[in-house]
Design a protein around this motif. Structure first.
Motif, mmCIF file in Angstrom:
data_model
loop_
_atom_site.group_PDB
_atom_site.id
_atom_site.type_symbol
_atom_site.label_atom_id
_atom_site.label_comp_id
_atom_site.label_asym_id
_atom_site.label_seq_id
_atom_site.Cartn_x
_atom_site.Cartn_y
_atom_site.Cartn_z
ATOM 1 N N GLY A 10 0.676 -1.255 0.005
ATOM 2 C CA GLY A 10 -0.055 -0.215 -0.174
ATOM 3 C C GLY A 10 0.777 1.073 0.066
ATOM 4 O O GLY A 10 2.173 1.054 0.332
ATOM 5 N N THR A 11 0.224 2.328 -0.312
ATOM 6 C CA THR A 11 0.888 3.702 -0.043
ATOM 7 C C THR A 11 1.524 3.997 1.106
ATOM 8 O O THR A 11 0.476 4.497 1.871
ATOM 9 N N VAL A 12 2.704 4.049 1.487
ATOM 10 C CA VAL A 12 3.362 3.825 2.988
ATOM 11 C C VAL A 12 3.785 5.168 3.111
ATOM 12 O O VAL A 12 4.557 5.705 2.650
ATOM 13 N N MET A 13 3.189 5.707 4.111
ATOM 14 C CA MET A 13 3.743 7.102 4.895
ATOM 15 C C MET A 13 2.619 7.421 5.755
ATOM 16 O O MET A 13 1.458 7.195 5.801
ATOM 17 N N PRO A 14 3.106 7.728 6.940
ATOM 18 C CA PRO A 14 4.522 7.794 7.659
ATOM 19 C C PRO A 14 4.857 6.569 8.478
ATOM 20 O O PRO A 14 4.169 5.614 8.218
ATOM 21 N N LEU A 15 5.983 6.654 9.232
ATOM 22 C CA LEU A 15 6.420 5.663 10.102
ATOM 23 C C LEU A 15 6.267 5.953 11.405
ATOM 24 O O LEU A 15 6.391 7.221 11.763
ATOM 25 N N ALA A 16 6.547 5.129 12.436
ATOM 26 C CA ALA A 16 6.847 5.467 13.893
ATOM 27 C C ALA A 16 7.332 4.077 14.494
ATOM 28 O O ALA A 16 7.167 2.870 13.998
ATOM 29 N N VAL A 17 8.387 4.333 15.433
ATOM 30 C CA VAL A 17 9.021 3.197 16.285
ATOM 31 C C VAL A 17 8.453 3.024 17.613
ATOM 32 O O VAL A 17 8.660 4.073 18.214
ATOM 33 N N SER A 18 8.529 1.871 17.960
ATOM 34 C CA SER A 18 8.088 1.623 19.482
ATOM 35 C C SER A 18 9.244 2.312 20.409
ATOM 36 O O SER A 18 10.326 2.256 19.962
ATOM 37 N N PRO A 19 8.808 2.636 21.689
ATOM 38 C CA PRO A 19 9.487 3.226 22.537
ATOM 39 C C PRO A 19 10.911 2.267 22.771
ATOM 40 O O PRO A 19 12.144 2.542 23.045
ATOM 41 N N ASP A 20 10.513 0.955 22.838
ATOM 42 C CA ASP A 20 11.682 -0.174 23.043
ATOM 43 C C ASP A 20 12.581 -0.511 21.449
ATOM 44 O O ASP A 20 13.404 -1.096 21.760
ATOM 45 N N ARG A 21 12.157 0.079 20.921
ATOM 46 C CA ARG A 21 12.698 -0.028 19.217
ATOM 47 C C ARG A 21 12.594 -1.288 18.703
ATOM 48 O O ARG A 21 13.534 -1.946 18.071
ATOM 49 N N HIS A 22 11.797 -2.115 19.164
ATOM 50 C CA HIS A 22 11.524 -3.397 18.709
ATOM 51 C C HIS A 22 10.454 -3.685 17.482
ATOM 52 O O HIS A 22 10.327 -4.642 16.929
ATOM 53 N N VAL A 23 9.666 -2.622 17.368
ATOM 54 C CA VAL A 23 8.563 -2.691 16.385
ATOM 55 C C VAL A 23 8.496 -1.373 15.606
ATOM 56 O O VAL A 23 8.679 -0.280 16.219
ATOM 57 N N LEU A 24 8.181 -1.344 14.286
ATOM 58 C CA LEU A 24 8.129 -0.406 13.351
ATOM 59 C C LEU A 24 6.651 -0.373 12.977
ATOM 60 O O LEU A 24 6.245 -1.633 12.431
ATOM 61 N N TYR A 25 5.906 0.677 12.741
ATOM 62 C CA TYR A 25 4.566 1.010 12.522
ATOM 63 C C TYR A 25 4.734 1.779 11.277
ATOM 64 O O TYR A 25 5.374 2.507 11.157
#
Length: 357
Positions: free
Chosen positions: A56-71
């Motif tokens: 899909g058309t991807v934007m934006p991103l975010a990272v979990s505080p523990d840096r284990h998951v990218l959204y």
């Protein structure tokens, strides 16, 4: 974590080298519908690790505080968010799940506990809050959906995680809420918003590390605001405004976008898409005052950029150049020096940079 390696030589203990955790760069390419995963080297260069299709058309991103998951927000129908596990050795991504979102979301963030996904819809004029499971996957449907003024754009909690804010680009306000970190529920604060100048168009905002000031870009009049932040009350007060246009620039359209502080809080950078420049400012950490360092040419239409956790490098992506440039940040002056340029996918728009644990 960073682990020192030691070598015994002739009965003496020598510090041979430091095995540093990898620094990873994640860039979303909206129109090629993928995420580039790159490793940022100690000299500021970057190498490709993998190219991850998103469907899909991807934007934006975010990272979990523990840096284990990218959204990753997918802004083509059906509107959704994909959760990716981040491999803590290689930095590669492994898709966990893709679930519906309440609308076409222009901005994602997590609260400081990583238990809630926050999202803002520019086209839908609303914000939403979804619970995040223990495995890092977003749960659907959203537990909270709130109508806003026109063009909600950015959303985030304050450093204490007690208040939540959302900019409304078409409403010339930043909404102010009380945030319950245990339930994810929000209630309007008093006052419920802080106003910008009429027609300014507030877009992105960032808190300083001591939670005393907030800085925000204004997309429609080409400016950057400084706010005093009352961390107890959870309210902002406008202090000053500076231009983000380079001296002598002549153009009708104004389009500031992203902004980031260096980790030590000494320098602030903001992108301006019409002039394709990055403006750098020295920050007085006591008063919040900004002093212009300079305006630096960058990739064409720089919608997204970021700064690495060491504060030594800045990486900026150009939506129309389909390239990303890396810069060295002068640790004394804050000036930017171009190091490398890399070919990206189509319409690169968002950059996240993290250290693996």
């Amino acid at each position: 974590m960073k682990k020192a390696q030691y070598v015994f030589l002739a009965g003496s203990l020598l510090l041979a080298s430091a095995s540093l955790a990898k620094t990873m760069v994640y860039v979303s390419n909206a129109d090629s519908r993928d995420i580039y995963v790159m490793e940022l080297k100690p000299d500021g260069s970057a190498t490709m690790v993998e190219q991850v299709p998103t469907g899909g058309t991807v934007m934006p991103l975010a990272v979990s505080p523990d840096r284990h998951v990218l959204y990753a927000s997918l802004r083509s129908v059906p509107y959704s968010v994909s959760s990716f596990a981040i491999n803590q050795t290689s930095g590669k991504l492994d898709l966990l799940s893709t679930v519906p979102l309440a609308d076409n979301m222009a901005n994602l963030a997590t609260d400081k506990t990583g238990k809630f996904l926050l999202a803002a819809s520019y086209t839908g004029n609303r914000i939403s809050i979804n619970r995040i499971g223990k495995d890092g996957e977003v749960e659907a449907p959203a537990q909270t959906v709130i109508a806003t003024r026109e063009k909600a754009h950015a959303i985030a909690t304050d450093p204490a995680n007690t208040h939540l804010f959302a900019s409304n680009l078409g409403g010339d306000i930043i909404l102010q809420y009380k945030f319950d970190a245990s339930s994810g529920q929000v209630t309007p604060n008093d006052p419920p918003y802080v106003e910008t100048k009429s027609g300014a168009g507030p877009r992105h905002f960032v808190f300083d590390r001591r939670a005393r000031f907030v800085y925000g870009t204004n997309e429609l009049d080409g400016t950057l605001n400084t706010y005093a932040y009352d961390a107890v009350a959870g309210t902002m007060k406008l202090l000053s405004t500076v231009s983000l246009l380079p001296k002598g620039f002549k153009g009708d359209a104004l389009a500031p976008a992203d902004l980031h502080l260096t980790p030590d809080g000494r320098f602030l950078y903001a992108s301006e898409r019409t002039s394709s420049t990055l403006s750098g400012f020295a920050v007085d950490t006591d008063s919040g005052a900004l002093t212009l360092v300079g305006s630096f040419p960058t990739e064409t239409q720089p919608r997204g950029f970021n700064i690495d956790p060491s504060g030594r490098y800045l990486l900026a992506a150009g939506q129309k150049s389909n390239h990303m440039s890396s810069y060295a940040i002068d640790q004394k002056s804050g000036e930017l020096r171009l190091l490398h340029q890399y070919e990206m996918g189509k319409n690169p728009n968002w950059v996240e940079i993290i250290d693996l644990q």
